[in-house]
Enzyme design. Structure first.
Site, PDB file in Angstrom:
ATOM      1  N   GLN A 338       0.838  -1.196   0.000  1.00  0.00           N
ATOM      2  CA  GLN A 338       0.000   0.000   0.000  1.00  0.00           C
ATOM      3  C   GLN A 338       0.875   1.249   0.000  1.00  0.00           C
ATOM      4  O   GLN A 338       1.802   1.373   0.806  1.00  0.00           O
ATOM      5  CB  GLN A 338      -0.920   0.014   1.221  1.00  0.00           C
ATOM      6  CG  GLN A 338      -1.866   1.211   1.243  1.00  0.00           C
ATOM      7  CD  GLN A 338      -2.932   1.115   2.323  1.00  0.00           C
ATOM      8  OE1 GLN A 338      -3.108   0.070   2.946  1.00  0.00           O
ATOM      9  NE2 GLN A 338      -3.658   2.196   2.534  1.00  0.00           N
ATOM     10  N   ASP A 339       0.579   2.178  -0.924  1.00  0.00           N
ATOM     11  CA  ASP A 339       1.260   3.481  -0.998  1.00  0.00           C
ATOM     12  C   ASP A 339       2.758   3.352  -1.295  1.00  0.00           C
ATOM     13  O   ASP A 339       3.594   3.994  -0.665  1.00  0.00           O
ATOM     14  CB  ASP A 339       1.072   4.266   0.307  1.00  0.00           C
ATOM     15  CG  ASP A 339      -0.348   4.764   0.490  1.00  0.00           C
ATOM     16  OD1 ASP A 339      -1.206   4.416  -0.339  1.00  0.00           O
ATOM     17  OD2 ASP A 339      -0.599   5.487   1.466  1.00  0.00           O
ATOM     18  N   ASP A 360      -3.658   1.835  -3.732  1.00  0.00           N
ATOM     19  CA  ASP A 360      -3.236   3.228  -3.969  1.00  0.00           C
ATOM     20  C   ASP A 360      -1.719   3.325  -4.133  1.00  0.00           C
ATOM     21  O   ASP A 360      -1.082   4.230  -3.586  1.00  0.00           O
ATOM     22  CB  ASP A 360      -3.669   4.121  -2.797  1.00  0.00           C
ATOM     23  CG  ASP A 360      -5.155   4.057  -2.511  1.00  0.00           C
ATOM     24  OD1 ASP A 360      -5.922   3.743  -3.439  1.00  0.00           O
ATOM     25  OD2 ASP A 360      -5.546   4.316  -1.356  1.00  0.00           O
ATOM     26  N   ARG A 426      -8.752   5.852  -7.824  1.00  0.00           N
ATOM     27  CA  ARG A 426      -9.894   6.378  -7.084  1.00  0.00           C
ATOM     28  C   ARG A 426      -9.552   7.787  -6.594  1.00  0.00           C
ATOM     29  O   ARG A 426      -8.370   8.109  -6.379  1.00  0.00           O
ATOM     30  CB  ARG A 426     -10.288   5.471  -5.921  1.00  0.00           C
ATOM     31  CG  ARG A 426      -9.198   5.235  -4.880  1.00  0.00           C
ATOM     32  CD  ARG A 426      -9.726   4.410  -3.723  1.00  0.00           C
ATOM     33  NE  ARG A 426      -8.711   4.102  -2.733  1.00  0.00           N
ATOM     34  CZ  ARG A 426      -8.956   3.586  -1.524  1.00  0.00           C
ATOM     35  NH1 ARG A 426     -10.210   3.339  -1.159  1.00  0.00           N
ATOM     36  NH2 ARG A 426      -7.977   3.321  -0.692  1.00  0.00           N
TER      37      ARG A 426
END
Length: 519
Positions: A338-339, A360, A426
């Site tokens: 994530q990230d 993301d 998103r």
């Protein structure tokens, strides 16, 4: 006699309370008229009245822009001083961690505003828009740290101020000014104009290093941090090349904003590896979880793997965070979950890079182009959904966004065997802006393409676009029907070329999509 004295005092008080304007001074009516053109007219009027010396002689939009920038800088300086003083009030470690981010971010905000008010060299309106965009991103990141660590109740109200609104006002007015010198054209090789022939040469054939980092002791230093310290102590700001020999370097590296024009040259992806494991679940903010954080302008990296090993269960865990203006990453790999890649702010360009992640995993609010890159989704935790991008544009006048050109979007073998859904992006913020152009998309991409976050309103204000993509996941037949989603035709796509988009104060800076003007 006493009554006369009282009347005299009242008269003096009334005179002091009313703004006094000479013939050369802008009237309150004029200030109101100028401020009515901003998104937040009330703080504009209030601070213009408080700082009458900055509102003298406002006759043109340029005059108003300059006065507004100076007032914004003045208020930011006061806010920075207040924020620094709040450190002693932190009640626990989480508050101290988030506060430390804010102290750093306010300093960078002051620097960005200073370079708009007092530029050291000739700059364009687009340069200014880039720096103001970064300043606003800093202020939002400050708030986000307290929120994600669950400690927003006490400190955030104490930090309340109007600086973000003032920055938004300057963004709106600056965008309306003539663009000045145009920047950002790309040549036949696809490089942005600010990637000079000298820098291109550095990317293709790096020169002899100023210092060498080697795990076996054969270099000048054993750690990358020591080499960065050497770069920070050098005189001048000439390009400083650090050769990082093959090996796994377990360290968190920070390139301070004062350390400019540093180049890290590794022995290749998968050979020179910088690794760390900070994460939000481990007590860091997203901002401070980065294995490598780059703040100094003009940073270049070549042939290096940036890795965060916190894993899919520890939430946000950044491998690289870049807030370096005019930075270039060539033939690098970014590995995390994530990230993974935090394209934090300002102008960035990635070429021939690999980016691995789950949720993301390419996010932030830079103006960034990823060209000829491999975007590789990994298998997340059970029940998680993969999202490639979460672009963070929060103001319609920020010139930021993420552009993918001629990239490949694929999945790792274990993800191919799972039922995990994968989406292109998103909206992290209301004006999120992401475009995929001439990119191959494998079958991992969900037919809807894009995923809603929280607000229905964001679906109208975001800007998501696709143009001439290929592969089994590229069909737009069943894509989302949002007001902000666009299947671009040739005429619409031409707006995203450097020639048209930079001239129109676009969301892409100098590192724009490298295709011909005629598409």
């Amino acid at each position: 006699m006493a009554n006369k004295q009282i009347l005299l005092v009242l008269l003096l008080v009334s005179l002091v309370s009313v703004p006094i304007f000479s013939s050369a001074t802008t009237t309150p009516v004029t200030i109101k008229s100028w401020c009515s053109q901003t998104p937040f007219p009330e703080p504009c009027e209030d601070f213009m009245a408080d700082h009458n010396q900055h509102s003298l002689g406002i006759k043109t939009r340029v005059d108003f822009d300059r006065a507004l920038m100076q007032i914004t800088l003045d208020r930011a300086l006061k806010a920075e001083s207040r924020t620094y003083g709040l450190g002693a009030l932190c009640r626990n470690e989480k508050e101290r961690v988030a506060w430390a981010d804010c102290a750093e971010l306010y300093l960078d905000t002051i620097m960005q505003l200073n370079r708009t008010v007092h530029p050291k060299s000739k700059c364009t309106t687009f340069d200014t828009q880039t720096w103001l965009s970064a300043a606003l991103t800093n202020l939002e990141t400050c708030r986000a740290g307290f929120i994600e660590l669950g400690v927003s109740d006490f400190m955030l109200p104490l930090m309340s101020n109007n600086v973000s609104k003032l920055v938004s006002n300057t963004l709106a007015i600056n965008k309306q000014l003539p663009p000045g010198q145009q920047v950002g054209a790309v040549d036949e090789e696809g490089y942005p104009s600010w990637v000079s022939p000298v820098v291109r040469k550095l990317l293709q054939s790096p020169p002899g290093a100023n210092v060498v980092v080697a795990k076996d002791g054969s270099g000048n230093f054993a750690t990358i941090k020591q080499a960065i310290d050497a770069a920070s102590s050098r005189k001048g700001s000439e390009r400083f090349v650090i050769n990082v020999k093959a090996g796994v370097y377990s360290e968190n590296v920070v390139v301070d904003k004062k350390v400019k024009n540093v180049m890290l040259v590794g022995d290749g992806k998968g050979k020179t590896i910088i690794t760390g494991s900070r994460s939000v679940q481990g007590g860091s903010t997203t901002f401070n979880s980065a294995t490598v954080a780059v703040n100094g302008d003009g940073f270049i990296a070549r042939g290096i793997t940036f890795r965060n090993t916190a894993g899919p269960s520890n939430g946000q865990a950044v491998a690289l965070r870049s807030g370096s203006d005019l930075s270039v990453f060539y033939s690098c790999s970014f590995e995390g979950y994530q990230d993974t890649l935090y394209v934090y702010s300002q102008r960035q360009f990635y070429r021939d890079c690999d980016v691995y992640g789950t949720v993301d995993f390419i996010f932030g609010n830079a103006a960034v182009v990823l060209q000829n890159c491999n975007i590789i989704a990994r298998k997340p935790n059970q029940g998680q959904t993969n999202i490639i991008t979460a672009q963070g544009r929060s103001d319609p006048n920020q010139n930021t966004g993420i552009s993918f050109h001629n990239c490949r979007v694929t999945a790792t073998p274990d993800l191919k065997q799972s039922s995990t859904k994968t989406f292109l992006g998103r909206p992290w913020r209301p004006y999120s802006r992401t475009v995929f152009l001439k990119t191959f998309m494998d079958s991992l991409i969900d037919p809807a393409g894009w995923l809603k976050w929280a607000s229905e309103a964001d679906l109208k204000t975001l800007y998501y676009g696709e143009y001439m993509n290929t592969g089994p996941g590229s069909s737009t037949a069943n894509r989302v029907k949002w007001g902000g989603y666009h299947v671009l035709n040739a005429a619409e796509a031409s707006k995203f070329t450097v020639r048209n988009f930079i001239a129109g104060s676009s969301w892409l800076p100098a590192t724009n999509v490298p295709f011909s003007p005629a598409l």
